[in-house]
Design a protein around this motif. Structure first.
Motif, PDB file in Angstrom:
ATOM      1  N   SER A  13       0.813  -1.221   0.000  1.00 33.57           N
ATOM      2  CA  SER A  13       0.000   0.000   0.000  1.00 33.57           C
ATOM      3  C   SER A  13       0.843   1.267   0.000  1.00 33.57           C
ATOM      4  O   SER A  13       0.379   2.326  -0.426  1.00 33.57           O
ATOM      5  CB  SER A  13      -0.925   0.011   1.223  1.00 33.57           C
ATOM      6  N   GLY A  14       2.085   1.153   0.451  1.00 31.93           N
ATOM      7  CA  GLY A  14       2.942   2.331   0.520  1.00 31.93           C
ATOM      8  C   GLY A  14       3.500   2.774  -0.814  1.00 31.93           C
ATOM      9  O   GLY A  14       3.876   3.941  -0.978  1.00 31.93           O
ATOM     10  N   ALA A  15       3.580   1.875  -1.780  1.00 31.80           N
ATOM     11  CA  ALA A  15       4.122   2.216  -3.109  1.00 31.80           C
ATOM     12  C   ALA A  15       3.634   1.194  -4.137  1.00 31.80           C
ATOM     13  O   ALA A  15       4.440   0.475  -4.719  1.00 31.80           O
ATOM     14  CB  ALA A  15       5.645   2.258  -3.067  1.00 31.80           C
ATOM     15  N   PRO A  16       2.329   1.108  -4.368  1.00 33.79           N
ATOM     16  CA  PRO A  16       1.813   0.063  -5.261  1.00 33.79           C
ATOM     17  C   PRO A  16       2.404   0.102  -6.660  1.00 33.79           C
ATOM     18  O   PRO A  16       2.663  -0.943  -7.258  1.00 33.79           O
ATOM     19  CB  PRO A  16       0.303   0.325  -5.279  1.00 33.79           C
ATOM     20  N   GLU A  17       2.666   1.304  -7.160  1.00 34.48           N
ATOM     21  CA  GLU A  17       3.212   1.411  -8.518  1.00 34.48           C
ATOM     22  C   GLU A  17       4.643   0.866  -8.584  1.00 34.48           C
ATOM     23  O   GLU A  17       5.044   0.258  -9.589  1.00 34.48           O
ATOM     24  CB  GLU A  17       3.163   2.865  -8.997  1.00 34.48           C
ATOM     25  N   LYS A  18       5.408   1.039  -7.532  1.00 34.48           N
ATOM     26  CA  LYS A  18       6.771   0.513  -7.519  1.00 34.48           C
ATOM     27  C   LYS A  18       6.773  -1.011  -7.383  1.00 34.48           C
ATOM     28  O   LYS A  18       7.562  -1.701  -8.036  1.00 34.48           O
ATOM     29  CB  LYS A  18       7.581   1.143  -6.380  1.00 34.48           C
TER      30      LYS A  18
END
Length: 377
Positions: free
Chosen positions: A294-299
């Motif tokens: 959830s903190g960086a879904p795109e990464k």
């Protein structure tokens, strides 16, 4: 606005057969070398004899310090530095895996900066002086040939933490894939996954910047593509070259972007129980990443795609699948960690790895860290 700073003064000599240049590189840096290595592997392989011969041919005298163990201790650093000083050594050659190279860096630093090295590890003191280091890695994972970190454990406190100093960035790193090809599969899997974690964590880090992002993505891609291939076929030299390059890239990435929670939480485990670093990472990384999407879904989606997945939802399953293919799927419990160890490890994590925890896409609390440790057991 695009603003960043990048500084990494290391001379890489990369390629099959480049270990033949060791003597020529050494003579440009000093007249008397301390060779730092472990107790057996470089002797069995003949590499130590080769290095000694090349140094003699180039009129570089040398002495040997072969007492490095996995997860090197600060006491070992002191012993090696005392030998270097007594022998008048002016260049340090680290030969072997990450432990040997990190120990060589620590010895190069301690020889010039006497006293308690923990003062420098914990930033109570500062120095930018060290003897020049030549790094000759024989494993493809640590990345220590490409950064200014030297991980060491204080046996009195069990604190496992990095000395970080620009002066211990190797003056020359000779990366010869031919030196890796006889690695036992169990060691290859652990160090290879360590290399992958360096690039994944550097990619996820809040300190990432344009150059480290480029390096990290290529490191992930190369690791994902090559580790399984060399694990199945040690004769695949093209894949060995890719994996060695991935390892070096990972080391360069974390020099600037740092590590995140997987390394931050693994160090207390291996500091306490002397477990194999790569296996500790294998036990922790999937569990930590499950709590981090959830903190960086795109990464995480990009990591997944580089591992053959579709998006962030299958990132962790793809990592677990990757670990299964190289026989590295494990738990902390299988590495000897018990529930009774959790409180100490969690508190130690915030002591020795506060920066890595802060760099993670989700910043975990003390109770979060305890919960994740329990889940990984």
């Amino acid at each position: 606005m695009l603003e960043f700073q990048y500084h990494l003064p290391v001379n890489f000599v990369f390629g099959c057969g480049k270990s033949d240049t060791i003597g020529k590189k050494a003579v440009a840096l000093g007249k008397r070398a301390l060779i730092v290595t472990g107790g057996s592997s470089t002797k069995r392989s003949g590499l130590l004899h080769k290095i000694e011969t090349l140094l003699q041919e180039n009129k570089v005298s040398f002495c040997l310090f072969d007492k490095v163990t996995p997860n090197p201790l600060t006491t070992t650093i002191y012993e090696g530095a005392a030998l270097a000083a007594a022998e008048g050594c002016d260049v340090i050659i680290g030969v072997g895996g990450g432990s040997s190279i990190d120990a060589a860096k620590g010895i190069a630093f301690q020889t010039v900066n006497s006293g308690d090295i923990n003062d420098y590890v914990f930033d109570r003191k500062f120095s930018d002086q060290a003897l020049p280091v030549i790094a000759i890695p024989t494993t493809c994972g640590t990345g220590s040939e490409g950064n200014g970190f030297a991980v060491m454990t204080n046996p009195e406190t069990m604190d496992k933490k990095s000395l970080r100093c620009k002066a211990i960035v190797p003056a020359c790193s000779i990366i010869d894939p031919l030196l890796m090809t006889t690695l036992p599969k169990s060691i290859l899997a652990g160090v290879g996954f360590d290399a992958l974690c360096h690039s994944m964590e550097g990619w996820l880090s809040s300190l990432a910047q344009p150059l480290t992002r480029m390096q990290a993505l290529e490191g992930i891609r190369l690791s994902a593509h090559s580790l399984g291939k060399v694990y199945d076929d040690p004769s695949d030299l093209d894949s060995w070259e890719q994996l060695c390059f991935a390892s070096t890239l990972g080391g360069m990435v974390i020099n600037t972007a740092g590590v995140t929670a997987p390394h931050g939480m693994e160090h207390p485990a291996s500091g306490l129980k002397n477990i194999v670093h790569g296996r500790g990472l294998a036990a922790l990384a999937p569990v930590i990443f499950e709590e981090s999407i959830s903190g960086a879904p795109e990464k995480f989606a990009i990591i997944s795609k580089l591992l053959g997945g579709k998006d962030e939802k299958d990132c962790v399953p793809k990592i677990r699948e990757f670990l299964t293919k190289i026989d590295l799927a494990t738990t902390l419990g299988e590495q000897g960690i018990t529930l009774e160890d959790v409180d100490w490890m969690a508190e130690n994590c915030l002591k020795v790895s506060a920066a890595g925890i802060a760099n993670h896409p989700v910043v975990f609390s003390l109770e979060d860290i305890k919960r994740i440790y329990r889940k990984a057991i």
